[in-house]
Design an enzyme around this catalytic site. Structure first.
Site, PDB file in Angstrom:
ATOM      1  N   CYS A 184       0.839  -1.203   0.000  1.00  0.00           N
ATOM      2  CA  CYS A 184       0.000   0.000   0.000  1.00  0.00           C
ATOM      3  C   CYS A 184       0.875   1.255   0.000  1.00  0.00           C
ATOM      4  O   CYS A 184       1.544   1.549   0.991  1.00  0.00           O
ATOM      5  CB  CYS A 184      -0.911  -0.051   1.237  1.00  0.00           C
ATOM      6  SG  CYS A 184      -1.694   1.494   1.676  1.00  0.00           S
ATOM      7  N   CYS A 221       0.270   3.747   2.791  1.00  0.00           N
ATOM      8  CA  CYS A 221       0.730   3.168   4.061  1.00  0.00           C
ATOM      9  C   CYS A 221       2.234   3.393   4.227  1.00  0.00           C
ATOM     10  O   CYS A 221       2.709   3.773   5.301  1.00  0.00           O
ATOM     11  CB  CYS A 221       0.455   1.668   4.112  1.00  0.00           C
ATOM     12  SG  CYS A 221      -1.281   1.203   4.019  1.00  0.00           S
TER      13      CYS A 221
END
Length: 121
Positions: free
Chosen positions: A30, A33
């Site tokens: 991600c 993230c």
């Protein structure tokens, strides 16, 4: 304090045994993230009285499912065993610091009264 890796095995112990815990639900694939990680780590170093945990949603799929994590990163703040905040999205440093400040100021006695007054399902 460095961040703590949270798993199904230690989640209840760490979160239940701490006054305030921030939980970052994330995954290695991600992009947001990965971008949020240094900001989260910096806050962890700054706020040594708070536990900063990370849940790898790939490795801990049951834990992510238990909290109905549908989008990552998701940040959750738990204080005295009560979830005060749970929202997806990477935050800039200033917003994360503001959120921590707001969570510290919450009157937990009032929150407990409200929680106990809610009808049980």
């Amino acid at each position: 304090m460095a961040t703590v890796e949270l798993t199904a095995e230690n989640f209840d112990e760490v979160v239940g045994g701490s006054e305030m815990v921030l939980v970052d639900f994330w995954a290695g694939w991600c992009g947001p993230c990965v971008q949020f990680a240094p900001t989260y780590e910096k806050s962890a170093q700054k706020h040594t009285d708070i536990v900063f945990g990370k849940v790898d949603t790939e490795a801990q799929q049951q834990l992510a499912a238990a909290f109905q994590i549908r989008s990552i990163p998701t940040l959750m703040i738990v204080r005295d065993g009560v979830v005060l905040y749970a929202q997806p999205g990477a935050l800039p440093e200033s917003a994360l610091e503001d959120l921590i400040d707001q969570a510290r100021k919450v009157d937990m006695e009032e929150v407990r009264k409200q929680v106990s007054a809610e009808p049980q399902a």
